[in-house]
Design an enzyme around this catalytic site. Structure first.
Site, PDB file in Angstrom:
ATOM      1  N   ASP A  67     122.394 -70.081  57.169  1.00 52.76           N
ATOM      2  CA  ASP A  67     121.016 -70.552  57.273  1.00 52.76           C
ATOM      3  C   ASP A  67     120.365 -70.538  55.895  1.00 52.76           C
ATOM      4  O   ASP A  67     120.512 -69.562  55.141  1.00 52.76           O
ATOM      5  CB  ASP A  67     120.202 -69.650  58.202  1.00 52.76           C
ATOM      6  CG  ASP A  67     120.626 -69.758  59.663  1.00 52.76           C
ATOM      7  OD1 ASP A  67     121.383 -70.689  59.992  1.00 52.76           O
ATOM      8  OD2 ASP A  67     120.182 -68.915  60.462  1.00 52.76           O
ATOM      9  N   HIS A 161     113.987 -73.819  58.545  1.00 47.74           N
ATOM     10  CA  HIS A 161     115.251 -73.557  57.852  1.00 47.74           C
ATOM     11  C   HIS A 161     116.306 -74.568  58.298  1.00 47.74           C
ATOM     12  O   HIS A 161     116.142 -75.255  59.305  1.00 47.74           O
ATOM     13  CB  HIS A 161     115.748 -72.134  58.117  1.00 47.74           C
ATOM     14  CG  HIS A 161     116.299 -71.906  59.489  1.00 47.74           C
ATOM     15  ND1 HIS A 161     115.504 -71.786  60.605  1.00 47.74           N
ATOM     16  CD2 HIS A 161     117.577 -71.771  59.942  1.00 47.74           C
ATOM     17  CE1 HIS A 161     116.246 -71.583  61.680  1.00 47.74           C
ATOM     18  NE2 HIS A 161     117.520 -71.576  61.308  1.00 47.74           N
ATOM     19  N   HIS A 163     120.130 -74.760  59.591  1.00 51.19           N
ATOM     20  CA  HIS A 163     121.300 -74.055  60.119  1.00 51.19           C
ATOM     21  C   HIS A 163     122.480 -75.003  59.914  1.00 51.19           C
ATOM     22  O   HIS A 163     122.486 -76.121  60.438  1.00 51.19           O
ATOM     23  CB  HIS A 163     121.090 -73.749  61.604  1.00 51.19           C
ATOM     24  CG  HIS A 163     122.277 -73.167  62.294  1.00 51.19           C
ATOM     25  ND1 HIS A 163     122.463 -71.801  62.433  1.00 51.19           N
ATOM     26  CD2 HIS A 163     123.343 -73.756  62.905  1.00 51.19           C
ATOM     27  CE1 HIS A 163     123.593 -71.587  63.103  1.00 51.19           C
ATOM     28  NE2 HIS A 163     124.151 -72.756  63.394  1.00 51.19           N
TER      29      HIS A 163
END
Length: 210
Positions: A67, A161, A163
Site C-alpha cells: 500500500d 492510498h 493497494h
C-alpha cells in the site's frame, strides 16, 4: 444514555479465511513503479503496509500486496507493457472508510503484463485497487509508463492510498505473488517496506515537506 439512538446498524463479514499456499512465492520479473513520480508534486510515497502487513495483508489474496499513501487523483501508470484484463470502476462510487460493508465494494484495474524475455517465469497479472478513475478499457494494450487512471480511496480504505498486488493468474481466488520494482535510474530491484518512502527511483530519504 444520552442522545436519541433510533437506528442501530450491525455489520459482520464471516467468510472462509484462506492461508497463502506458497508464502515464499516470488515472480522473477521486475516491474516499474505504479504511481507517477516524475514531477515534484508527485511523490515520494509512504509505504503504509507491506508484504505480510498486519492490517489486511495476512491471507492468500493479499499477503504480498503493498500500500502507498497518495492523494486522491494521483496518476497511475502501467508498470510494464501489457493488456487490460478487467476494469471495475464506477467514478460515482463514494464508499470509503473501514466499515465491514466496504470490504467487497471497491474500484480496481487488472493488467496482464507481457511475459519478460529474461525472467521466463510465466504469466504475471497486477491489480490497482481503491482507484478513483480509469482511462483505459478492457482489451486495450498499454505501454510501460502510460497513465491508466487515478488513485482514490474507494472501498475498505482508512485513507487515500493505492493497494497494489500481483498474481500468477486472473482467477478470483488466486493467491498473490511477491514482485520487485526496478529503479528507473539504474534498474536495481527494490521491494517496498512499510514506513519507508518510495518513488520510481527506489527508496527515497525523507525530505522537507514530507
Amino acid at each position: 444514555l444520552e442522545g436519541d439512538m433510533t437506528t442501530l446498524r450491525i455489520e459482520s463479514d464471516v467468510q472462509e479465511w484462506n492461508k497463502h499456499p506458497t508464502p515464499n512465492d516470488r515472480h522473477s520479473q521486475a516491474i516499474g513503479f505504479p504511481l507517477l513520480s516524475e514531477s515534484p508534486k508527485n511523490g515520494p510515497f509512504l509505504c503504509t503496509q507491506g508484504v505480510g502487513g498486519h492490517l489486511t495483508h495476512f491471507f492468500g489474496g493479499n499477503l504480498h500486496a503493498v500500500d502507498f499513501r497518495c492523494d486522491v487523483g494521483t496518476p497511475l501508470v502501467a508498470v510494464a507493457d501489457g493488456i487490460v484484463k478487467q476494469v471495475r470502476c464506477d467514478p460515482n462510487k463514494k464508499v470509503t472508510g473501514v466499515a465491514v460493508s466496504n470490504l467487497f465494494s471497491w474500484n480496481s484495474l487488472l493488467l496482464q503484463l507481457d511475459e519478460s524475455t529474461t525472467s521466463k517465469d510465466g504469466p504475471l497479472f497486477v491489480e490497482y485497487v481503491h482507484i478513483q478513475s480509469c482511462s483505459v478499457q478492457e482489451g486495450e494494450r498499454v505501454v510501460k509508463g502510460q497513465i491508466i487512471g487515478t488513485s482514490g480511496s474507494v472501498g475498505f480504505s482508512p485513507e487515500p492510498h493505492l493497494h497494489f498486488a500481483a498474481y500468477r493468474s486472473d482467477k478470483e481466488d488466486s493467491p498473490t505473488v511477491a514482485v520487485r520494482f526496478a529503479s528507473q535510474v539504474d534498474g536495481k530491484p527494490f521491494e517496498p517496506v512499510a514506513g519507508q518512502l518510495y518513488d520510481s527511483t527506489g527508496r527515497v530519504e525523507k525530505h522537507q515537506g514530507v
